[in-house]
Structures are given as structure tokens and as C-alpha cells.
Enzyme design. Structure first.
Site, mmCIF file in Angstrom:
data_model
loop_
_atom_site.group_PDB
_atom_site.id
_atom_site.type_symbol
_atom_site.label_atom_id
_atom_site.label_comp_id
_atom_site.label_asym_id
_atom_site.label_seq_id
_atom_site.Cartn_x
_atom_site.Cartn_y
_atom_site.Cartn_z
ATOM 1 N N LYS A 35 3.051 -1.822 5.228
ATOM 2 C CA LYS A 35 1.941 -1.750 5.216
ATOM 3 C C LYS A 35 1.384 -3.253 5.960
ATOM 4 O O LYS A 35 0.282 -2.260 6.685
ATOM 5 C CB LYS A 35 1.401 -1.888 3.645
ATOM 6 N N ARG A 92 3.813 12.475 10.130
ATOM 7 C CA ARG A 92 4.048 13.443 10.327
ATOM 8 C C ARG A 92 3.385 14.895 9.992
ATOM 9 O O ARG A 92 2.284 14.543 10.480
ATOM 10 C CB ARG A 92 4.553 13.722 8.609
ATOM 11 N N GLU A 122 -6.855 -7.229 0.209
ATOM 12 C CA GLU A 122 -7.685 -6.647 1.678
ATOM 13 C C GLU A 122 -8.222 -6.427 0.266
ATOM 14 O O GLU A 122 -8.672 -6.038 -0.756
ATOM 15 C CB GLU A 122 -7.177 -5.544 1.855
#
Length: 677
Positions: free
Chosen positions: A116, A292, A200
Site C-alpha cells: 500500500k 483482477r 493517512e
């Protein structure tokens, strides 16, 4: 185009890929575990091969076994579906190294999104909006605290390597930071093996909006519009729709452009999804790229009229994207919900077992069903308990919501418990109807979607169920008389008459843990029905003109005319009034055992089939009420089993690694001897 492909997955996605391949004239090879020998994807594929035991690690996660089947069968490509190995870069590399096409992005693109922190830094460098925060290498607690103060509060601590809602903590003040950081790192270490975190800014009451992207090997990258997935429970999506009612045309264009920019930043090929978090002020920020096909891809297919699996195959074989960005059109509104074998009233505990009865709406131009099971199949403990995806499409959102409600009202599951009632409440809730729901709404207001266990039964529904039962009994009595040797016998009269009681009949039903007794007199659609209210007092209701044709029940309750649908009157009794449903067990099917609660207080039983992970008690141990004595694993989750009372362990009937059935006694407490009088 490929002549034969192998599908490295199971369930509805495997069946979905088989359907597209069949339409393109491509032969399919399925792989399956021992638990899936009779599964629908095995039955539908042109050929199928067993690759191991029921546990995913013994079958669907065995990349080398899957590649070997592809070699043996001459499959030229492998479609990974979603889940299992679909985002495994090492598997993608191994497939390509074997000279087989991997129907998905390149491994290098996956690896760029594997962290991430790294993904966020990459997107920020590419000019894609990201949430303000800290993604640096230093994990010193004091340094992280200082960085958190710079970012500002509220703030989220997130595991850098993770997902599924684990390793996340919301910090609302600087003083809370140290303890929540330690907790988050500990959970991340246990779940993912690494405790690195990133920080964040926390966006209050956000929307979750994702963009479907596609890239090819010719340098083209486009988007196919958005899907709003803001209806979530514990970070898991429960309703997806397109288009989003929140986005303006300007926001939609900006997010689409940002998504394409993100795809280009990692040289993306094939189908992918760029996920954004959107604040109430309309500002959007990059979250992640799912490398995906997504579970909710049918929503995009419905509004665009495109077959995304066919696109995947075309791109994988080296063809350019079939359409350019300015050729993409969106028509109408589509909504998807997922029908699961789970019990919302028990904390959404996953269920398993044979689907004794499965009724789903008939597919049409407005209703689509994607499912990997049919009636008679078993929902196993080893995999995701999804029964079906229900997708509706119409010219606008109000009509699509109406289609969804109507379709849900036709659904019925007998066997494992299901989330149908939860979805029906969701589809009618004001926060969904007015499109104001945010990602945390369900968790904050879950009681608005799941009725309390002690909630009373709607009187009209109970009356309808009673009348349906009476009419069915009368019909069966007449049918037996007509087929007997003496159809004119007075014992064949279907009015419920009994010596000394006129036509009074007593019925008993089971509902959850309640026993409901109903008394009725009358026949042939006209009845006096006696029900007990919440205080125990009896109330008599006048029913007249009741008729049951096929599954449609019409009647008058006093002077009110009502209509109901009787979805089941064979095993259970299930009635629906167009908005709500009531499921009852007739007395013959309802086991009411006095003292069951007392017996249960001496045993720890398995709430569902599963595998014993940890045993924390031995015979002779003294335990307190609520003390954890065993942990079992089922449906990808761990369940803690606790002592129902204080006492001494008399017997432990399972060891780690055992597979146990639902309701099996795993730990028995010694009986408490009563004191002599």
C-alpha cells in the site's frame, strides 16, 4: 483466439468464465478440490481434474498442480477468476514461464501494487490524487507519532501489507496514538507477518467509488465507468451500483481520467479496478488497484452491454481493446447484491449445509443471476459461503431498486440460513433509497437492518401463514378422500370438525426460539383465528374469502383485503407480503424440547461445521463462565468457543485438526450435583 483454457477457480466466477468461453467456442478445463467433486463448475466445464483436498492450501492455492493440469490437457491459457491466485505475481510468472498465457495483468504490475505504501508513492508521483499521510520507511513509534501530528486528526493507521479490514485503526486525538499504533502493529504482524504501517488522513463518512479500467499490449488504456460500493459492513461491500448518484459529470470525468492515469503508471494490461475514497466535499483520493476482475463486474456489464470476460480473453491473446474511450456508452442503472449462506441475527455467522430448497428469480432482460450452486448442492465450510449474485438493470435507479425488491421477494433458501431478509431491508432503507449511505453507515446503524431477536411477529403475516396452512390441510384432506374407496365418508369432510370441539383446530409453529400456538375455527376460507398478543391475552381475528391459487394467497382480515405470496408450504411455511417475509416451522417439523437450555448449559457445541484450530482446556480443568476453551475455523474465520458457566471440564471430545459437524458437543462440563433436600 484460444482453443482451450483452464479456469483456476471455483464457484460462480468459474461458471461465469465457462459461459463466456462457450459463447466464443472455447473449450474449458476446470480444476476442483475433493469437496467440490459435484460442484457446478465441474459439471459445466468440458473436462475437470481434481487437484487435492478440501482446504484451499491443498488445492486451489497449489499453483504448480494447476499448471501441471494445464500442461497435461493442452490448455493454452489460465484464467484465475478472483481470489485464490488471481493477484499472485509469482503464480503469474510461473504460468508465463510454462509457456501458458495468464489472463490478467503482468506480474510486474501486480508487484507494484503489492505494498500500500509503495503504491501510494507511485500514484502520487504519477499525479493521481492520494490521501495526505506518511508512507516512509521509518517505523520508530516516536517518529510515527510526530508524522501523525503533522498529518492531523482524525487519522487512520493502516497495515502496509494487508487487506480485508485488518490492521486498521482510527485515531481521533494525539493522545490516543501510541496505544492504537501498538494494537495495529500487533494485528498486522499476526495477520500478514509484517507490522509496517502507514498513516493517512481519515476522511469522515466517505464514499467508496471504483472505476473499471482495461489496458492492452498495444499501449491502450481506457475506463468503463464507475461503480459505487459505499454500502459496506466491516469494510466488505454488500451492494454495488452504477452509475453513482453522488458524482457530477465533471467528477465522473475527472475520476475516470485519474483511473486511466493510474493504470498507465504501472503499464497495466487486462481488466483491473482503481478504487477511490470520496469525501463529502467531492474530493477523491486513490486507495488501491485490484489487479483482477472484480466480484461486482456484472454491474458494469449491464450498463455498458459488454462482456468483460470476453474482453479479457481478447486482450490476453494479443488483440487490441475492442473499443476506444469515446465509444464507451452507459445505459440505465444496475445494482448487485450478494446472497450468502449466513445468519445476520448471529453476527453474520457464515453458514453451511445442503441447499434443500433454492428458489431464485427467473433470468430476464432486467434480472441476472450469477451462481455456482443449484438446489441440492452443498455450501461447504471450506470456501466463501456465497449462494448467488443477484443483478438487476432498468432505465433508471428507482426502477432498478423496484426490480431488486421484486427479485429478492422471489428468493428462498431452505437449509443454511441466508441474508435475504437483511438484503430486503437494505433495498428499502432510506439511506439506500436516497443514495446518501456512506461506508460506515451500516456499522453505525446495523440495528436498522437486522431485527432484534426479541422483535415481535407481524400479525398480518402470521394470519396469512395460518390461513395458508389451513387451506393446504383442507386441500390435502379432499385429495386423500377423492383417492380413497369412500369419498363420501363424513370423515372426508375438510372443515376440521372434531367431537366436542366443533371445527376448532389448533396449530403450532416454531419461529426462531419461540413456540407459537394458534387456534382457528371455520373452513373453506372463512375463519375465526385466535392469536395471543405480547401480553398473553387472546385476540380473535375474522378472516373471510381466503383463496390460495398456486402461490398467491388473497384474503380479507376484517374489512381489509390483503394479498400474499406463499413461497414454501412443503417443508417450512414461508409467506411474503411484498416487503417482508415470515418463515415458520409447522409443529410436525418443530422440535420443542423442554429443558434444552439447561442441557446446553453443560456443553460447548460447534455453532457450525469447521476445523478445530486450538484446544485450550483439558479434562479436570476448572473454568469460569465465558472462558475460552476452544477455537474452530470455518468459512475463512476463527470462532472462539467459551464455557457457558463456571465448572469443571468433564470431557474434551476434539483435538486440533479435527473436522467437526454443527451442534457436535466438543467440551462437556461436569454435572452440578443438587444439594439434598
Amino acid at each position: 483466439m484460444f482453443e482451450k483454457i483452464l479456469i483456476a477457480n471455483r464457484g460462480e466466477i468459474a461458471c461465469r468464465v465457462i459461459r463466456s468461453c462457450r459463447e466464443l467456442g472455447i473449450r474449458t478445463v476446470a480444476v476442483y478440490s475433493e469437496a467440490d467433486a459435484g460442484a457446478q463448475h465441474v459439471r459445466q466445464a468440458d473436462e475437470a481434474h481434481c487437484i487435492g483436498g478440501p482446504q484451499p492450501a491443498d488445492s486451489y492455492l497449489r499453483g504448480e498442480a494447476i499448471i501441471e493440469v494445464a500442461r497435461q490437457t493442452g490448455a493454452q491459457a489460465i484464467h484465475p477468476g478472483y481470489g485464490f491466485l488471481s493477484e499472485n505475481a509469482d503464480f503469474a510468472d510461473a504460468v508465463e514461464a510454462a509457456g501458458i498465457a495468464f489472463i490478467g495483468p503482468k506480474a510486474a504490475s501486480m508487484r507494484k501494487m503489492g505494498s500500500k505504501a509503495g503504491a501510494k508513492e507511485l500514484m502520487q508521483a504519477a499525479g493521481v490524487p492520494v490521501v495526505p499521510g506518511y508512507t516512509g520507511e521509518s517505523q520508530d513509534p516516536a517518529h510515527l507519532h510526530a508524522e501523525a501530528d503533522k498529518v492531523g486528526y482524525p487519522l487512520m493507521i493502516k497495515a502496509a501489507h494487508g487487506g480485508g479490514g485488518k490492521g486498521m485503526r482510527i485515531v481521533r486525538a494525539s493522545g490516543e496514538f501510541p496505544a492504537l499504533l501498538e494494537s495495529c502493529q500487533r494485528e498486522a504482524k499476526n495477520a500478514f507477518g509484517r507490522d509496517r504501517v502507514l498513516l493517512e488522513r481519515y476522511v469522515e463518512k466517505p464514499r467508496h467509488i471504483e472505476i473499471q479500467v482495461f489496458g492492452d499490449t498495444h499501449g491502450n488504456a481506457i475506463h468503463l465507468g464507475e461503480r459505487e460500493c459505499s454500502a459496506q459492513r466491516r469494510y466488505q461491500k454488500v451492494l454495488e451500483e452504477s452509475p453513482s448518484q453522488f458524482l457530477t459529470p465533471e467528477m465522473r470525468a475527472a475520476m475516470g481520467a485519474a483511473a486511466v492515469q493510474a493504470a498507465r503508471a504501472i503499464d497495466y494490461v487486462n481488466a483491473g479496478t482503481v478504487e477511490f475514497i470520496v469525501g463529502r466535499d467531492g474530493h477523491f483520493y486513490f486507495m488501491e488497484i485490484n489487479t483482477r476482475l472484480q466480484v461486482e463486474h456484472p454491474v458494469t456489464e449491464c450498463v455498458t452491454g459488454l462482456d468483460l470476460v470476453a474482453w479479457q480473453l481478447q486482450v490476453a491473446v494479443g488483440q487490441p481493446l475492442p473499443l476506444a474511450q469515446d465509444q464507451i456508452r452507459s445505459h440505465g442503472h444496475a445494482i448487485e447484491v450478494r446472497l450468502y449462506a449466513e445468519d445476520p441475527e448471529a453476527g453474520f455467522l457464515p453458514g453451511s449445509g445442503k441447499l434443500e430448497r433454492l428458489r431464485l428469480p427467473t433470468a430476464s432482460e432486467h434480472v441476472r443471476i450469477d451462481s455456482g450452486v443449484v438446489e441440492g448442492d452443498t455450501v461447504t465450510i471450506f470456501y466463501d459461503p456465497m449462494i448467488a449474485k443477484l443483478i438487476v438493470h432498468d432505465i433508471d435507479r428507482p426502477r432498478a431498486l423496484a426490480r431488486l425488491r421484486a427479485a429478492l421477494s422471489q428468493c428462498e433458501v431452505t437449509g443454511p440460513k441466508s441474508n435475504i431478509e437483511f438484503l430486503e431491508r437494505l433495498a428499502r432503507h432510506p439511506a439506500v433509497v436516497d443514495a446518501s449511505i456512506d461506508t460506515g453507515y451500516l456499522d453505525r446503524h446495523l440495528d436498522e437492518f437486522v431485527p432484534a431477536a426479541e422483535a415481535g411477529i407481524d400479525t398480518d403475516l402470521l394470519l396469512a401463514a395460518t390461513v395458508a396452512r389451513l387451506l393446504t390441510q383442507e386441500h390435502d384432506t379432499r385429495a386423500r378422500a377423492a383417492g380413497s374407496g369412500d369419498p363420501t365418508s363424513p370423515w372426508a369432510i375438510a372443515d376440521g370438525w372434531r367431537l366436542g370441539h366443533g371445527s376448532r383446530r389448533s396449530l403450532a409453529f416454531g419461529h426462531r426460539d419461540q413456540r407459537i400456538e394458534v387456534h382457528a375455527s371455520g373452513s373453506d376460507g372463512d375463519y375465526h383465528v385466535e392469536l395471543a398478543d405480547a401480553t398473553g391475552a387472546s385476540n380473535v381475528h375474522e378472516i373471510s374469502g381466503a383463496r390460495l391459487h398456486d402461490n398467491h394467497l388473497s384474503l380479507r382480515i376484517g374489512h381489509r383485503a390483503r394479498a400474499f405470496t406463499v413461497l414454501d408450504r412443503e417443508v417450512n411455511l414461508l409467506v411474503h407480503d411484498g416487503e417482508r417475509r415470515l418463515r415458520l416451522q409447522p409443529l410436525a417439523m418443530y422440535r420443542h424440547e423442554q429443558g434444552a437450555a439447561g442441557a446446553g448449559a453443560d456443553n460447548v457445541v460447534a455453532p457450525m461445521p469447521g476445523r478445530v484450530v486450538v484446544v485450550k482446556a483439558t479434562a479436570g480443568d476448572t473454568v469460569e463462565v465465558g472462558q475460552e476453551v476452544m477455537v474452530i475455523e470455518a468459512m475463512k474465520m476463527e470462532l472462539s468457543l467459551k464455557a457457558p458457566r463456571a465448572g469443571t471440564i468433564a470431557e474434551v471430545r476434539a483435538v486440533a485438526g479435527d473436522f467437526v459437524e454443527a451442534d457436535a458437543v466438543l467440551v462437556a462440563l461436569a454435572q452440578v450435583e443438587s444439594e439434598p433436600a
